[in-house]
Design a protein around this motif. Sequence first.
Motif, short mmCIF file in Angstrom:
data_model
loop_
_atom_site.label_atom_id
_atom_site.label_comp_id
_atom_site.label_asym_id
_atom_site.label_seq_id
_atom_site.Cartn_x
_atom_site.Cartn_y
_atom_site.Cartn_z
N GLY A 167 0.81 -1.21 0.00
CA GLY A 167 0.00 0.00 0.00
C GLY A 167 0.84 1.26 0.00
N ALA A 168 1.91 1.26 -0.81
CA ALA A 168 2.87 2.35 -0.79
C ALA A 168 3.05 2.96 -2.16
N LYS A 169 3.23 4.27 -2.18
CA LYS A 169 3.69 4.93 -3.40
C LYS A 169 5.20 4.85 -3.40
N ILE A 170 5.77 4.19 -4.39
CA ILE A 170 7.22 4.05 -4.49
C ILE A 170 7.75 5.11 -5.44
N CYS A 171 8.65 5.93 -4.95
CA CYS A 171 9.19 7.04 -5.73
C CYS A 171 10.66 6.77 -6.05
N LEU A 172 11.00 6.88 -7.31
CA LEU A 172 12.36 6.62 -7.75
C LEU A 172 13.03 7.90 -8.21
N LEU A 173 14.19 8.21 -7.64
CA LEU A 173 15.06 9.21 -8.22
C LEU A 173 16.00 8.44 -9.13
N THR A 174 15.92 8.67 -10.43
CA THR A 174 16.59 7.82 -11.40
C THR A 174 17.77 8.50 -12.06
N SER A 175 18.51 7.69 -12.80
CA SER A 175 19.61 8.21 -13.62
C SER A 175 19.18 8.41 -15.07
N ASN A 188 -5.94 0.26 -6.93
CA ASN A 188 -7.13 -0.10 -6.16
C ASN A 188 -7.09 0.30 -4.70
N GLN A 189 -6.17 1.20 -4.33
CA GLN A 189 -6.14 1.69 -2.96
C GLN A 189 -5.32 2.97 -2.89
N ALA A 190 -5.63 3.81 -1.92
CA ALA A 190 -4.83 5.01 -1.70
C ALA A 190 -3.57 4.61 -0.92
N PRO A 191 -2.43 5.18 -1.27
CA PRO A 191 -1.20 4.81 -0.57
C PRO A 191 -1.22 5.24 0.89
N GLN A 192 -0.70 4.38 1.73
CA GLN A 192 -0.63 4.65 3.16
C GLN A 192 0.74 5.18 3.57
N ARG A 193 1.71 5.09 2.66
CA ARG A 193 3.08 5.52 2.95
C ARG A 193 3.81 5.81 1.65
N GLU A 194 4.99 6.38 1.76
CA GLU A 194 5.84 6.59 0.60
C GLU A 194 7.19 5.94 0.85
N LEU A 195 7.71 5.27 -0.17
CA LEU A 195 9.03 4.67 -0.12
C LEU A 195 9.89 5.36 -1.16
N TRP A 196 11.09 5.79 -0.78
CA TRP A 196 11.96 6.53 -1.68
C TRP A 196 13.22 5.72 -1.97
N LEU A 197 13.44 5.46 -3.27
CA LEU A 197 14.59 4.70 -3.72
C LEU A 197 15.36 5.49 -4.76
N SER A 198 16.65 5.30 -4.79
CA SER A 198 17.43 5.78 -5.93
C SER A 198 17.58 4.61 -6.89
N PHE A 199 17.62 4.92 -8.18
CA PHE A 199 17.68 3.87 -9.20
C PHE A 199 18.75 4.21 -10.22
N TRP A 200 19.89 3.56 -10.09
CA TRP A 200 20.92 3.61 -11.12
C TRP A 200 20.43 2.66 -12.20
N SER A 201 19.86 3.21 -13.23
CA SER A 201 18.97 2.48 -14.13
C SER A 201 19.56 1.19 -14.67
N GLU A 202 18.80 0.14 -14.43
CA GLU A 202 19.07 -1.25 -14.83
C GLU A 202 20.32 -1.82 -14.16
N VAL A 203 20.85 -1.14 -13.14
CA VAL A 203 22.05 -1.62 -12.47
C VAL A 203 21.83 -1.86 -10.98
N HIS A 204 21.28 -0.85 -10.27
CA HIS A 204 21.25 -0.96 -8.81
C HIS A 204 20.21 -0.02 -8.20
N TYR A 205 19.64 -0.47 -7.06
CA TYR A 205 18.75 0.35 -6.24
C TYR A 205 19.40 0.60 -4.88
N ASN A 206 19.16 1.78 -4.32
CA ASN A 206 19.52 2.07 -2.94
C ASN A 206 18.34 2.75 -2.26
N SER A 207 18.39 2.80 -0.93
CA SER A 207 17.36 3.47 -0.14
C SER A 207 17.72 4.94 0.01
#
Length: 227
Positions: A167-175, A188-207
């Motif tokens: 139930g989270a909106k996942i937000c990506l800061l990408t490359s 089908n639901q309103a988000p209850q929280r937000e998760l923030w990830l960095s995305f080195w595109s197609e290589v790696h995710y970090n928090s």
Amino acid sequence: MTNVIHYEAGSSSSTSVSSQGNETNDDRMIAEILSEEYANLDGAVGRRLSSLSSIPHVPRINTYFPTVNDASLDHQRLFQRLNAYGLFEVKVSGDGNCQFRAISDQLYRSPEHHKHVRKEVVKQLKESRSLYEGYVPMKYKSYCKKMRKSGEWGDHVTLQAAADKFGAKICLLTSFRDTCFVEIVPRNQAPQRELWLSFWSEVHYNSLYELQDMKVKYKPRKKHWLF
């Protein structure tokens, strides 16, 4: 999902997002509406990035991996964006579980619960097959079986499943060159929280966290949520 921008399968990560006239305008309008609607849920990172234009997310499996040169340029671009917005990455292990580790860190302030996150995501994929099967160009049971394995890279389908499951909106800061902000909204639901990830595109995710609040906010949570 209304009027989405599609990623071009097999294209360079530097040109991964394509846009077309009215669709782009519609996407930005949707993003602005969503940003206002979820303003009360935004934490420090959300407030810091509220001025950015975001695009709706299109689930897809991993079909392209950048060359060393492209990956190097993408990493430099992401690093510059992190510095520009005063953001800090909690770096997680690049062992094939990085997407699940990064989500675990956002949910539980520890990347070590990635196995639980993966298990819940795969459960969501199986229980709501109709939501994801159309994005998977292989036998769906085989895809779920593959994603169940530790070390199997998460993709944009598992990101959508994670958003739906938690139930989270996942937000990506990408490359990505063409956009630095992508959001995955639960269906089908309103988000209850937000998760923030960095995305080195197609290589790696970090928090991802705001640098000035890192020492205060990053305190591991107890494990009672697992039981």
